[in-house]
Design a protein around this motif. Structure first.
Motif, PDB file in Angstrom:
ATOM      1  N   MET A 177       0.841  -1.197   0.000  1.00 16.41           N
ATOM      2  CA  MET A 177       0.000   0.000   0.000  1.00 16.41           C
ATOM      3  C   MET A 177       0.878   1.251   0.000  1.00 16.41           C
ATOM      4  SD  MET A 177      -3.222  -0.929   0.106  1.00 16.41           S
ATOM      5  CE  MET A 177      -3.935   0.653   0.557  1.00 16.41           C
ATOM      6  N   ALA A 178       0.419   2.286  -0.678  1.00 20.75           N
ATOM      7  CA  ALA A 178       1.110   3.575  -0.619  1.00 20.75           C
ATOM      8  C   ALA A 178       0.733   4.260   0.687  1.00 20.75           C
ATOM      9  CB  ALA A 178       0.714   4.439  -1.810  1.00 20.75           C
ATOM     10  N   ASP A 179       1.723   4.707   1.414  1.00 16.74           N
ATOM     11  CA  ASP A 179       1.473   5.409   2.669  1.00 16.74           C
ATOM     12  C   ASP A 179       0.771   6.744   2.388  1.00 16.74           C
ATOM     13  OD1 ASP A 179       2.734   7.550   4.813  1.00 16.74           O
ATOM     14  OD2 ASP A 179       2.255   5.609   5.717  1.00 16.74           O
ATOM     15  N   GLN A 180      -0.318   7.002   3.103  1.00 20.46           N
ATOM     16  CA  GLN A 180      -1.104   8.210   2.834  1.00 20.46           C
ATOM     17  C   GLN A 180      -0.282   9.474   3.018  1.00 20.46           C
ATOM     18  OE1 GLN A 180      -5.171   8.378   4.255  1.00 20.46           O
ATOM     19  NE2 GLN A 180      -4.983  10.544   4.760  1.00 20.46           N
ATOM     20  N   ALA A 181       0.585   9.511   4.033  1.00 24.39           N
ATOM     21  CA  ALA A 181       1.399  10.700   4.271  1.00 24.39           C
ATOM     22  C   ALA A 181       2.347  10.968   3.105  1.00 24.39           C
ATOM     23  CB  ALA A 181       2.186  10.538   5.571  1.00 24.39           C
ATOM     24  N   GLU A 182       2.891   9.893   2.493  1.00 23.56           N
ATOM     25  CA  GLU A 182       3.797  10.066   1.360  1.00 23.56           C
ATOM     26  C   GLU A 182       3.044  10.605   0.144  1.00 23.56           C
ATOM     27  OE1 GLU A 182       7.301   9.368   1.434  1.00 23.56           O
ATOM     28  OE2 GLU A 182       6.745   9.414   3.549  1.00 23.56           O
ATOM     29  N   VAL A 183       1.844  10.070  -0.107  1.00 23.79           N
ATOM     30  CA  VAL A 183       1.036  10.562  -1.227  1.00 23.79           C
ATOM     31  C   VAL A 183       0.630  12.011  -0.985  1.00 23.79           C
ATOM     32  CG1 VAL A 183      -1.082  10.224  -2.546  1.00 23.79           C
ATOM     33  CG2 VAL A 183       0.197   8.240  -1.729  1.00 23.79           C
ATOM     34  N   GLU A 184       0.259  12.320   0.239  1.00 25.91           N
ATOM     35  CA  GLU A 184      -0.144  13.694   0.564  1.00 25.91           C
ATOM     36  C   GLU A 184       1.003  14.662   0.349  1.00 25.91           C
ATOM     37  OE1 GLU A 184      -2.735  15.947   4.053  1.00 25.91           O
ATOM     38  OE2 GLU A 184      -2.140  13.845   4.285  1.00 25.91           O
TER      39      GLU A 184
ATOM     40  N   LEU B 116      -7.585   6.273  -0.554  1.00 24.60           N
ATOM     41  CA  LEU B 116      -7.121   7.648  -0.360  1.00 24.60           C
ATOM     42  C   LEU B 116      -8.204   8.654  -0.740  1.00 24.60           C
ATOM     43  CD1 LEU B 116      -3.433   7.404  -1.622  1.00 24.60           C
ATOM     44  CD2 LEU B 116      -4.316   7.229   0.702  1.00 24.60           C
ATOM     45  N   LEU B 117      -9.436   8.182  -0.841  1.00 24.78           N
ATOM     46  CA  LEU B 117     -10.553   9.058  -1.190  1.00 24.78           C
ATOM     47  C   LEU B 117     -10.667  10.291  -0.294  1.00 24.78           C
ATOM     48  CD1 LEU B 117     -13.083   9.451  -2.999  1.00 24.78           C
ATOM     49  CD2 LEU B 117     -14.359   8.120  -1.307  1.00 24.78           C
ATOM     50  N   PRO B 118     -10.447  10.195   1.041  1.00 23.62           N
ATOM     51  CA  PRO B 118     -10.551  11.396   1.878  1.00 23.62           C
ATOM     52  C   PRO B 118      -9.636  12.537   1.448  1.00 23.62           C
ATOM     53  CG  PRO B 118     -10.559   9.436   3.261  1.00 23.62           C
ATOM     54  CD  PRO B 118     -10.239   8.979   1.865  1.00 23.62           C
ATOM     55  N   LEU B 119      -8.516  12.227   0.782  1.00 23.58           N
ATOM     56  CA  LEU B 119      -7.600  13.288   0.343  1.00 23.58           C
ATOM     57  C   LEU B 119      -8.204  14.152  -0.763  1.00 23.58           C
ATOM     58  CD1 LEU B 119      -4.124  11.484   0.259  1.00 23.58           C
ATOM     59  CD2 LEU B 119      -5.082  12.939   2.049  1.00 23.58           C
ATOM     60  N   MET B 120      -9.243  13.639  -1.419  1.00 28.08           N
ATOM     61  CA  MET B 120      -9.854  14.402  -2.504  1.00 28.08           C
ATOM     62  C   MET B 120     -10.544  15.661  -2.001  1.00 28.08           C
ATOM     63  SD  MET B 120     -11.832  12.727  -5.721  1.00 28.08           S
ATOM     64  CE  MET B 120     -10.370  11.762  -6.051  1.00 28.08           C
TER      65      MET B 120
ATOM     66  N   ARG C 281      -7.139  18.951  -5.327  1.00 24.75           N
ATOM     67  CA  ARG C 281      -7.866  18.880  -6.592  1.00 24.75           C
ATOM     68  C   ARG C 281      -7.037  18.239  -7.701  1.00 24.75           C
ATOM     69  NH1 ARG C 281     -12.604  21.771  -7.050  1.00 24.75           N
ATOM     70  NH2 ARG C 281     -13.199  22.856  -5.139  1.00 24.75           N
ATOM     71  N   ASN C 282      -5.769  17.942  -7.413  1.00 25.74           N
ATOM     72  CA  ASN C 282      -4.930  17.276  -8.421  1.00 25.74           C
ATOM     73  C   ASN C 282      -4.855  15.769  -8.195  1.00 25.74           C
ATOM     74  OD1 ASN C 282      -3.433  17.748  -6.046  1.00 25.74           O
ATOM     75  ND2 ASN C 282      -1.474  17.701  -7.133  1.00 25.74           N
ATOM     76  N   LEU C 283      -5.833  15.222  -7.467  1.00 21.99           N
ATOM     77  CA  LEU C 283      -5.889  13.784  -7.200  1.00 21.99           C
ATOM     78  C   LEU C 283      -6.993  13.134  -8.034  1.00 21.99           C
ATOM     79  CD1 LEU C 283      -5.203  11.191  -5.589  1.00 21.99           C
ATOM     80  CD2 LEU C 283      -6.802  11.996  -3.824  1.00 21.99           C
ATOM     81  N   ILE C 284      -6.641  12.023  -8.696  1.00 19.40           N
ATOM     82  CA  ILE C 284      -7.604  11.179  -9.409  1.00 19.40           C
ATOM     83  C   ILE C 284      -7.464   9.768  -8.867  1.00 19.40           C
ATOM     84  CG2 ILE C 284      -8.291  10.216 -11.644  1.00 19.40           C
ATOM     85  CD1 ILE C 284      -7.100  12.676 -12.981  1.00 19.40           C
ATOM     86  N   LEU C 285      -8.587   9.112  -8.576  1.00 17.03           N
ATOM     87  CA  LEU C 285      -8.561   7.717  -8.152  1.00 17.03           C
ATOM     88  C   LEU C 285      -9.079   6.845  -9.278  1.00 17.03           C
ATOM     89  CD1 LEU C 285      -9.955   7.857  -4.499  1.00 17.03           C
ATOM     90  CD2 LEU C 285      -7.578   7.921  -5.257  1.00 17.03           C
TER      91      LEU C 285
ATOM     92  N   ALA D 252     -14.265 -10.105 -16.386  1.00 18.25           N
ATOM     93  CA  ALA D 252     -14.873 -10.240 -17.710  1.00 18.25           C
ATOM     94  C   ALA D 252     -15.717  -9.022 -18.094  1.00 18.25           C
ATOM     95  CB  ALA D 252     -15.738 -11.499 -17.770  1.00 18.25           C
ATOM     96  N   LEU D 253     -16.129  -8.223 -17.112  1.00 18.15           N
ATOM     97  CA  LEU D 253     -16.935  -7.030 -17.421  1.00 18.15           C
ATOM     98  C   LEU D 253     -16.116  -5.945 -18.106  1.00 18.15           C
ATOM     99  CD1 LEU D 253     -19.322  -6.315 -14.400  1.00 18.15           C
ATOM    100  CD2 LEU D 253     -19.854  -7.312 -16.619  1.00 18.15           C
ATOM    101  N   ARG D 254     -14.803  -5.907 -17.843  1.00 14.40           N
ATOM    102  CA  ARG D 254     -13.927  -4.867 -18.396  1.00 14.40           C
ATOM    103  C   ARG D 254     -14.434  -3.479 -18.029  1.00 14.40           C
ATOM    104  NH1 ARG D 254     -10.174  -5.550 -18.065  1.00 14.40           N
ATOM    105  NH2 ARG D 254      -9.206  -4.361 -19.732  1.00 14.40           N
ATOM    106  N   MET D 255     -14.679  -3.265 -16.739  1.00 17.63           N
ATOM    107  CA  MET D 255     -15.197  -1.984 -16.263  1.00 17.63           C
ATOM    108  C   MET D 255     -14.256  -1.353 -15.257  1.00 17.63           C
ATOM    109  SD  MET D 255     -19.290  -2.543 -15.681  1.00 17.63           S
ATOM    110  CE  MET D 255     -19.303  -1.133 -14.540  1.00 17.63           C
ATOM    111  N   ALA D 256     -14.115  -0.037 -15.365  1.00 17.36           N
ATOM    112  CA  ALA D 256     -13.343   0.721 -14.391  1.00 17.36           C
ATOM    113  C   ALA D 256     -13.992   2.091 -14.218  1.00 17.36           C
ATOM    114  CB  ALA D 256     -11.891   0.874 -14.848  1.00 17.36           C
ATOM    115  N   THR D 257     -13.589   2.795 -13.179  1.00 19.30           N
ATOM    116  CA  THR D 257     -14.109   4.143 -12.948  1.00 19.30           C
ATOM    117  C   THR D 257     -12.963   5.094 -12.635  1.00 19.30           C
ATOM    118  OG1 THR D 257     -14.470   3.619 -10.600  1.00 19.30           O
ATOM    119  CG2 THR D 257     -16.359   3.396 -12.080  1.00 19.30           C
ATOM    120  N   LEU D 258     -13.089   6.313 -13.122  1.00 19.25           N
ATOM    121  CA  LEU D 258     -12.223   7.416 -12.726  1.00 19.25           C
ATOM    122  C   LEU D 258     -12.997   8.281 -11.751  1.00 19.25           C
ATOM    123  CD1 LEU D 258     -10.662   8.386 -16.164  1.00 19.25           C
ATOM    124  CD2 LEU D 258      -9.410   7.517 -14.188  1.00 19.25           C
ATOM    125  N   ILE D 259     -12.359   8.628 -10.638  1.00 20.24           N
ATOM    126  CA  ILE D 259     -12.992   9.438  -9.598  1.00 20.24           C
ATOM    127  C   ILE D 259     -12.163  10.699  -9.428  1.00 20.24           C
ATOM    128  CG2 ILE D 259     -13.749   9.482  -7.193  1.00 20.24           C
ATOM    129  CD1 ILE D 259     -13.474   6.294  -7.432  1.00 20.24           C
ATOM    130  N   ALA D 260     -12.799  11.843  -9.579  1.00 17.90           N
ATOM    131  CA  ALA D 260     -12.078  13.110  -9.496  1.00 17.90           C
ATOM    132  C   ALA D 260     -13.066  14.225  -9.192  1.00 17.90           C
ATOM    133  CB  ALA D 260     -11.334  13.396 -10.804  1.00 17.90           C
TER     134      ALA D 260
END
Length: 312
Positions: A128-135, A160-164, A168-172, A184-192
């Motif tokens: 896992m990426a440490d939240q403090a390092e990403v922040e 890391l959703l709470p950091l959003m 404003r430069n964070l995308i999940l 098999a669904l081949r589905m993903a989401t971008l959250i921003a």
């Protein structure tokens, strides 16, 4: 309302109509579970690759470079090459447990890099990426940061959703392939933030998902209790497998994992990989390491039995 404006044919319902209303309903149901408002979601109908592609097109193509830590998902580099975007890599150190080092990244990153990919849990290491390092990166780095949470387990959510709310430069990036056991669904989401989603929508598809995708995804989301049970069982199997692998004679290290796989170092990982292939068992080689996925108990037991039989 009688619709004469969508150029839809009257036969073969419900597949004769564009699934805008169904997608809106899925966004509301899924968003409620994930605590994400629909205006912060963009759906991708061809998996994580499409999500990565949209980010590269929007933030880098013709105007900047992209970067990622390694080892990580090969699709970041592959999609960068497909979009004619220069790509910079920042090696993670095994002796540090493959952990993200924000200061090291900030010292080395080129000013031309406009987009950074961080996979958490990371594929193939499972860390896992440490939240403090990403922040720290988000607060200093002037570009966009995509945190790829495709391998997040619903029973161990460390998003890391709470950091959003702060950056404003964070995308999940989320994927139905792993979290929801639906590759098999081949589905993903971008959250921003909504303004970023609006920019993606401008270059995106009018109807990003098909009705069959939406139907199956909606059933999974409404059956979230079963998904939790699947993922709890997977975590139990992962920990059992890690313990069993550690006592093998040729095992050097099994790295802690928060994903649906283990990153394992053997004395001769190449020989182990070749031996397993002769037993009709496939694992993923990464230099002196192997990535071993977690499956059902009987399947996992077959892998362990083969390793023990080979005195590995």
């Amino acid at each position: 309302m009688l619709r004469f404006d969508h150029n839809e044919l009257p036969y073969n319902a419900p597949y004769n109509q564009y699934p805008a209303a169904d997608l809106e309903q899925l966004g509301e149901v899924w968003g409620k579970i994930e605590h994400i408002p629909p205006q912060c979601i963009y759906w991708c109908g061809n998996g994580s690759e499409q999500a990565v592609d949209w980010c590269l097109r929007l933030f880098c193509r013709g105007k900047g470079q992209a970067a990622a830590c390694t080892p990580s998902r090969s699709l970041y580099r592959r999609r960068a090459q497909a979009n004619f975007v220069d790509f910079q890599e920042f090696p993670l150190k095994a002796e540090d447990g493959f952990k993200l080092d924000a200061d090291s990244f900030l010292r080395k990153v080129s000013p031309a890099v406009r987009l950074l990919f961080i996979c958490s849990p990371n594929n193939p290491t499972g860390t896992m990426a440490d939240q403090a390092e990403v922040e720290r990166i988000l607060s200093v780095f002037s570009g966009m940061v995509v945190v790829d949470e495709s391998y997040m387990n619903r029973t161990q959510m460390q998003t890391l959703l709470p950091l959003m709310n702060k950056f404003r430069n964070l995308i999940l990036l989320r994927s139905f392939s792993h979290t929801w056991n639906a590759a098999a669904l081949r589905m993903a989401t971008l959250i921003a933030h909504p303004e970023v989603i609006d920019r993606i929508k401008i270059m995106g598809y009018a109807h990003p998902l098909s009705l069959p995708q939406i139907e199956v995804a909606t059933r999974l989301v409404r059956n979230i209790g079963e998904v939790y049970r699947w993922n709890r069982s997977l975590v139990e199997e992962r920990e059992r497998m890690a313990a069993a692998l550690r006592v093998l004679p040729s095992c050097v290290n099994v790295f802690p994992s928060a994903a649906n796989f283990l990153f394992v170092e053997f004395q001769n990982s190449t020989a182990v990989c070749q031996y397993l292939r002769k037993q009709n068992i496939a694992v993923k080689p990464y230099g002196r390491y192997l990535r071993i996925g977690i499956s059902l108990p009987d399947t996992n037991a077959a892998l362990l039995a083969a390793l023990r039989k080979g005195n590995l």
